[in-house]
Enzyme design. Structure first.
Site, PDB file in Angstrom:
ATOM      1  CE  LYS A  16       0.722   1.624   4.651  1.00 44.97           C
ATOM      2  NZ  LYS A  16       1.533   2.487   4.935  1.00 44.97           N
ATOM      3  N   PRO A  26       9.327  -3.606  -0.645  1.00 43.61           N
ATOM      4  CG  PRO A  26       9.376  -1.912  -0.726  1.00 43.61           C
ATOM      5  CD  PRO A  26       8.408  -2.672  -1.868  1.00 43.61           C
ATOM      6  N   GLY A  32       7.363   0.814   4.146  1.00 40.75           N
ATOM      7  CA  GLY A  32       6.448   2.037   4.550  1.00 40.75           C
ATOM      8  C   GLY A  32       4.844   1.344   3.744  1.00 40.75           C
ATOM      9  CG  MET A  33       6.148   0.558   0.005  1.00 47.79           C
ATOM     10  SD  MET A  33       5.999   0.521  -1.516  1.00 47.79           S
ATOM     11  CE  MET A  33       4.068   0.146  -1.963  1.00 47.79           C
ATOM     12  CB  ALA A  34       1.636  -2.475   4.694  1.00 45.78           C
ATOM     13  N   GLY A  35       4.696  -4.628   4.012  1.00 45.26           N
ATOM     14  CA  GLY A  35       5.176  -5.798   3.403  1.00 45.26           C
ATOM     15  C   GLY A  35       4.313  -7.267   4.100  1.00 45.26           C
ATOM     16  N   GLY A  36       4.958  -6.361   5.031  1.00 46.81           N
ATOM     17  CA  GLY A  36       4.707  -7.748   6.651  1.00 46.81           C
ATOM     18  C   GLY A  36       3.133  -7.972   6.465  1.00 46.81           C
ATOM     19  CB  SER A  37       0.085  -5.219   7.373  1.00 49.87           C
ATOM     20  OG  SER A  37       0.608  -4.571   8.396  1.00 49.87           O
ATOM     21  CB  ALA A  38       1.329  -7.893   1.745  1.00 53.04           C
ATOM     22  CG  ASP A  88      -0.652  -0.486   8.347  1.00 52.04           C
ATOM     23  OD1 ASP A  88      -1.203   0.297   7.932  1.00 52.04           O
ATOM     24  OD2 ASP A  88       0.832   0.158   8.259  1.00 52.04           O
TER      25      ASP A  88
HETATM   26  O1  C5P Z   1       0.620  -1.434  14.055  1.00 49.71           O
HETATM   27  P1  C5P Z   1       1.694  -2.062  13.853  1.00 49.71           P
HETATM   28  O2  C5P Z   1       2.339  -3.108  14.801  1.00 49.71           O
HETATM   29  O3  C5P Z   1       2.060  -2.429  12.701  1.00 49.71           O
HETATM   30  O4  C5P Z   1       2.422  -0.979  14.847  1.00 49.71           O
HETATM   31  C1  C5P Z   1       3.587  -0.598  15.014  1.00 49.71           C
HETATM   32  C2  C5P Z   1       3.614  -0.072  15.919  1.00 49.71           C
HETATM   33  O5  C5P Z   1       4.152   1.842  15.441  1.00 49.71           O
HETATM   34  C3  C5P Z   1       2.960   0.573  16.991  1.00 49.71           C
HETATM   35  O6  C5P Z   1       3.247   0.025  18.635  1.00 49.71           O
HETATM   36  C4  C5P Z   1       3.173   1.741  17.798  1.00 49.71           C
HETATM   37  O7  C5P Z   1       4.190   2.259  18.285  1.00 49.71           O
HETATM   38  C5  C5P Z   1       3.507   2.617  16.567  1.00 49.71           C
HETATM   39  N1  C5P Z   1       2.088   3.347  15.802  1.00 49.71           N
HETATM   40  C6  C5P Z   1       1.362   4.152  15.948  1.00 49.71           C
HETATM   41  N2  C5P Z   1       0.005   4.624  15.870  1.00 49.71           N
HETATM   42  C7  C5P Z   1      -0.283   4.150  14.453  1.00 49.71           C
HETATM   43  C8  C5P Z   1      -0.106   2.967  14.028  1.00 49.71           C
HETATM   44  C9  C5P Z   1       1.495   2.461  14.292  1.00 49.71           C
HETATM   45  O8  C5P Z   1       1.704   5.106  16.958  1.00 49.71           O
HETATM   46  N3  C5P Z   1      -2.043   4.212  14.881  1.00 49.71           N
END
Ligand code: C5P
Length: 301
Positions: A11, A96, A100-106, A138
């Site tokens: 994304k 990558p 910042g493109m949410a690869g792990g989330s994908a 994500d």
């Molecule tokens: O949810 P995810 O594991 O992708 O987020 C990683 C970290 O990024 C969170 O632990 C938090 O520190 C930060 N984050 C945040 N606010 C968001 C999304 C992520 O502070 N809306």
């Protein structure tokens, strides 16, 4: 049993507005995600235990142990359904890592779909989306795909009406940025509102299908923090503008820079000029919106 194959998109955040850190440790967001055709392919095969391997772009940079969202997603589905079945999940990476493109989330979204199919656990898409939200902010969008407004942590999704296809050049960096570091830097440098909002003009621009209307509205509150932590990103953004992109911004928490182009031909010329500026490790072309995570016919791709 035949292997199950699933594709899931990366994304770009067309706009990302952040509110101040709340008492859950997250920042309330108002964002518009667009899924792109650069995605991950995962193959799940039956096994007695859970295991994973990753190959492809940046595979050496991701952990392949229990800290990986792939294994966390599979374990969460096991717990939720009570199944004792195992799986080997092979990830073919194209997004990558830490970009910042949410690869792990994908990868996590794809794993939920693949294991649900492999184990015949029968959860609905809505039930998988609830599990996705437990894995990361994500992950629900990687299931959802297309273009969507994300509120809350970014996981409260509403589809956005869009027309047409948007062509992007992605300028990659040799090393990733950690999302928590970007948010922590933001906390000390920006005056953040309690409730962030999206400019309705952006949603109107998406409905027009005209990328030149969208370009001036692209915005990312995380971009100044990403540039502070990775000053060379300013050079990448400047290279994108000089190359004639309609607009450019850091995607999500970075460091990938996404440059919006008029059409595919324009994207090729912008990509060539950015590549010649030698400000990124790799320059790719992609487009959106792309569908969310989906099962592929076995043997396809
Ligand atoms: O949810 P995810 O594991 O992708 O987020 C990683 C970290 O990024 C969170 O632990 C938090 O520190 C930060 N984050 C945040 N606010 C968001 C999304 C992520 O502070 N809306």
């Amino acid at each position: 049993m035949t292997p199950v194959r699933v594709w899931a998109p990366g994304k770009i955040n067309l706009v990302l507005r952040s509110g101040a850190l709340d008492d859950t440790g997250y920042h309330p967001l108002a964002t518009v995600f667009q899924a792109v055709n650069l995605g991950e392919l995962i193959t799940a095969t039956p096994a007695t235990e859970l295991s994973m391997t990753a190959t492809g772009r940046d595979a050496h940079r991701i952990p392949q142990d229990d800290s990986n969202l792939v294994l966390q997603a599979a374990r969460l589905l096991q717990r939720e359904t009570g199944t004792t079945a195992g799986a080997h999940v092979a990830v073919r990476k194209r997004i990558p890592a830490g970009g910042g493109m949410a690869g792990g989330s994908a990868d996590a979204a794809a794993t939920l779909i693949a294991c649900n199919q492999l184990w015949d656990t029968g959860l609905t898409r809505a039930e998988l989306t609830a599990l996705a939200a437990q894995l990361g902010a994500d992950v629900p969008f990687a299931l959802h795909g297309r273009t969507a407004v994300g509120l809350g942590r970014g996981d409260d999704l509403t589809p956005a009406l869009t027309r047409g296809t948007y062509h992007w050049v992605l300028a990659l960096q040799p090393t990733g940025l950690a999302t928590p570091d970007i948010f922590a830097h933001l906390d000390t440098t920006a005056d953040l509102p309690t409730t962030p909002e999206i400019d309705p003009e952006l949603l109107r621009a998406l409905g027009s299908g005209d990328p030149s209307q969208l370009a001036p509205l692209l915005a990312n509150d995380l971009q100044p923090a990403a540039i502070d932590l990775r000053p060379e990103l300013a050079d990448v953004l400047q290279a994108a503008h000089r190359a004639g992109a309609l607009g450019a911004l850091v995607s999500g928490s970075g460091p990938t820079v996404a440059a919006l182009c008029i059409d595919e031909l324009h994207a090729h010329s912008v990509a060539a000029v950015i590549a010649a500026a030698e400000v990124s490790s790799e320059v790719l072309i992609t487009s959106g919106p792309a569908p969310g995570a989906r099962l592929l016919e076995s043997g396809v791709g």
